[in-house]
Scaffold this motif. Structure first.
Motif, short mmCIF file in Angstrom:
data_model
loop_
_atom_site.label_atom_id
_atom_site.label_comp_id
_atom_site.label_asym_id
_atom_site.label_seq_id
_atom_site.Cartn_x
_atom_site.Cartn_y
_atom_site.Cartn_z
N SER A 95 13.90 1.02 0.65
CA SER A 95 13.99 2.12 -0.50
C SER A 95 12.94 2.84 -0.08
O SER A 95 12.85 4.20 -1.02
CB SER A 95 13.99 1.05 -1.46
OG SER A 95 12.54 0.51 -1.78
N SER A 96 11.84 3.15 0.57
CA SER A 96 10.35 3.98 0.87
C SER A 96 11.73 4.90 1.92
O SER A 96 10.15 5.88 2.94
CB SER A 96 9.76 3.49 1.67
OG SER A 96 9.85 2.81 2.37
N ASP A 97 12.44 4.97 2.53
CA ASP A 97 12.87 5.51 4.12
C ASP A 97 13.13 7.38 3.14
O ASP A 97 13.37 6.82 2.57
CB ASP A 97 14.71 5.47 4.19
CG ASP A 97 14.88 4.48 4.63
OD1 ASP A 97 13.96 3.76 5.45
OD2 ASP A 97 16.10 3.84 5.39
N THR A 98 12.63 7.99 4.76
CA THR A 98 12.53 8.78 4.71
C THR A 98 14.05 9.84 5.25
O THR A 98 14.43 8.76 5.98
CB THR A 98 11.43 9.89 5.37
OG1 THR A 98 10.96 9.95 6.49
CG2 THR A 98 10.22 9.41 4.48
N GLU A 99 14.85 10.83 5.33
CA GLU A 99 15.95 11.17 6.23
C GLU A 99 15.01 11.11 8.00
O GLU A 99 16.44 10.75 8.78
CB GLU A 99 15.57 12.63 6.05
CG GLU A 99 16.98 13.40 6.69
CD GLU A 99 18.24 12.56 5.89
OE1 GLU A 99 19.13 12.13 7.04
OE2 GLU A 99 18.80 12.46 5.33
N ALA A 100 13.95 11.56 8.23
CA ALA A 100 13.97 10.81 9.69
C ALA A 100 14.06 9.76 10.39
O ALA A 100 14.35 9.33 11.07
CB ALA A 100 12.46 11.13 9.92
#
Length: 351
Positions: A86-91
């Motif tokens: 849930s903490s993912d970034t686009e990178a």
């Protein structure tokens, strides 16, 4: 997965794919699994990038997993699974897909709308790799957009809820307040109101925007459902990934209340067996079929591309009958389905 940081010289492989990630100090708790369901795994190499919740969510991701497992077994394949946080970034998402492509996986299946931008970017860098994405339409020429008419299945759930409620009060829980989940809400509410406009429909979302924790927080789902039950609702439909498991648990604790499942036929999910007497029906979204079709197309040398829509008319979505709890209203549900299929009823995609 967090953005891959520079590791020590002894551990230069990315945290997503390196077998030594834990030994080298990675703090990622992301699932990293490889398997060959049958044979020697020398056939198609499938990269599977799950949404938050991953395999075992009893819902959306598990449906994608079923399609992948079927294809892998049939085509003597191997599978590499990676799971979003849930903490993912686009990178992070771009890195996950790139890692799979660099490792030679083809096709690569991205499960969930959150991968849309990253699929377009990564697919452009790997034109010889076929990408599939569930629940979003992308522009990449080497990508298959696997989409569904969620609102149509949800409409039927709304009809069922309206016919089964005793309190004239029902609820809807959405995992994240985004356009995709709004389709579930819109169809459900329309189905309820078209059947009985006097019925009250409560709506609550567990998270908003880029915060995808609402798809993986059973405690929040349970709390939201309990609040609706306390306010008089006796049927709660959740489109919230594994958070919906908490909602089903809450409903099971109240006599006479019903839960409506989503994506998979949740009555038949082993992990929810102790609650199945409270699962009225489920809006089944055949993600497994779409994923299987895509993998098969790559195996056959004719990769699917463009937007492939799985509708009610094509059995891309349906209402589960397990448990027999909606048998008494089946004729009315069939009539509602017919109206959608023949165009008599236009189901909204926004509330």
């Amino acid at each position: 997965m967090r953005r891959v940081a520079k590791l020590s010289a002894a551990c230069i492989a990315t945290a997503a794919l390196a077998l030594t990630a834990t030994a080298c100090g990675s703090t990622s708790s992301e699932n990293d699994k490889s398997s060959s369901p049958s044979g020697d795994g020398k056939g198609v190499k499938i990269g599977l990038a799950f949404d938050v919740g991953g395999r075992g969510d009893h819902s959306f991701n598990d449906s994608a997993a079923r399609g992948t497992d079927k294809a892998s077994k049939e085509f003597d394949g191997s599978v590499k699974e990676l799971t979003a946080k849930s903490s993912d970034t686009e990178a992070d998402r771009e890195q996950r897909l790139s890692d799979l492509a660099d490792a030679g996986y083809n096709p690569i299946v991205a499960v969930g709308y959150a991968y849309a931008t990253s699929v377009d970017k990564v697919a452009a860098k790997y034109p010889k790799t076929s990408f599939g994405i569930v629940d979003s339409v992308v522009k990449a020429k080497n990508a298959d957009s696997i989409t569904f008419t969620e609102e149509q299945g949800s409409y039927l759930a709304g009809v069922a809820a309206a016919l089964k409620t005793k309190t004239q009060h029902v609820g809807f829980i959405g995992g994240v307040d985004v356009p995709l989940i709004k389709k579930f809400q819109a169809g459900y509410a329309q189905g309820v109101k078209d059947t009985n406009p006097k019925i009250k429909v409560d709506v609550q979302y567990l998270s908003h925007g880029s915060d995808t924790s609402g798809f993986a927080s059973p405690d929040k789902g349970k709390e939201a459902a309990q609040g609706m039950l306390d306010n008089g609702a006796d049927i709660v439909y959740s489109a919230a990934g594994s958070s919906g498991n908490g909602a089903i648990e809450a409903v099971n604790g109240k006599k006479g209340a019903w839960a409506i499942g989503v994506d998979s036929d949740q009555y038949n999910i082993p992990g929810l067996a102790k609650y199945k007497s409270s699962i009225l029906t489920s809006v089944v979204k055949n993600v497994d079929v779409g994923v299987y079709d895509f993998i098969k197309s790559v195996h056959d040398g004719k990769p699917l591309t463009g937007n492939n829509v799985y509708s009610l008319a094509k059995n891309g979505v349906s209402l589960a009958t397990s448990g027999g709890f909606i048998n008494d209203i089946q004729p009315k549900l069939d009539a509602a389905k017919k109206k959608i299929v023949d165009g008599s009823v236009k189901v909204k995609t926004t509330p």
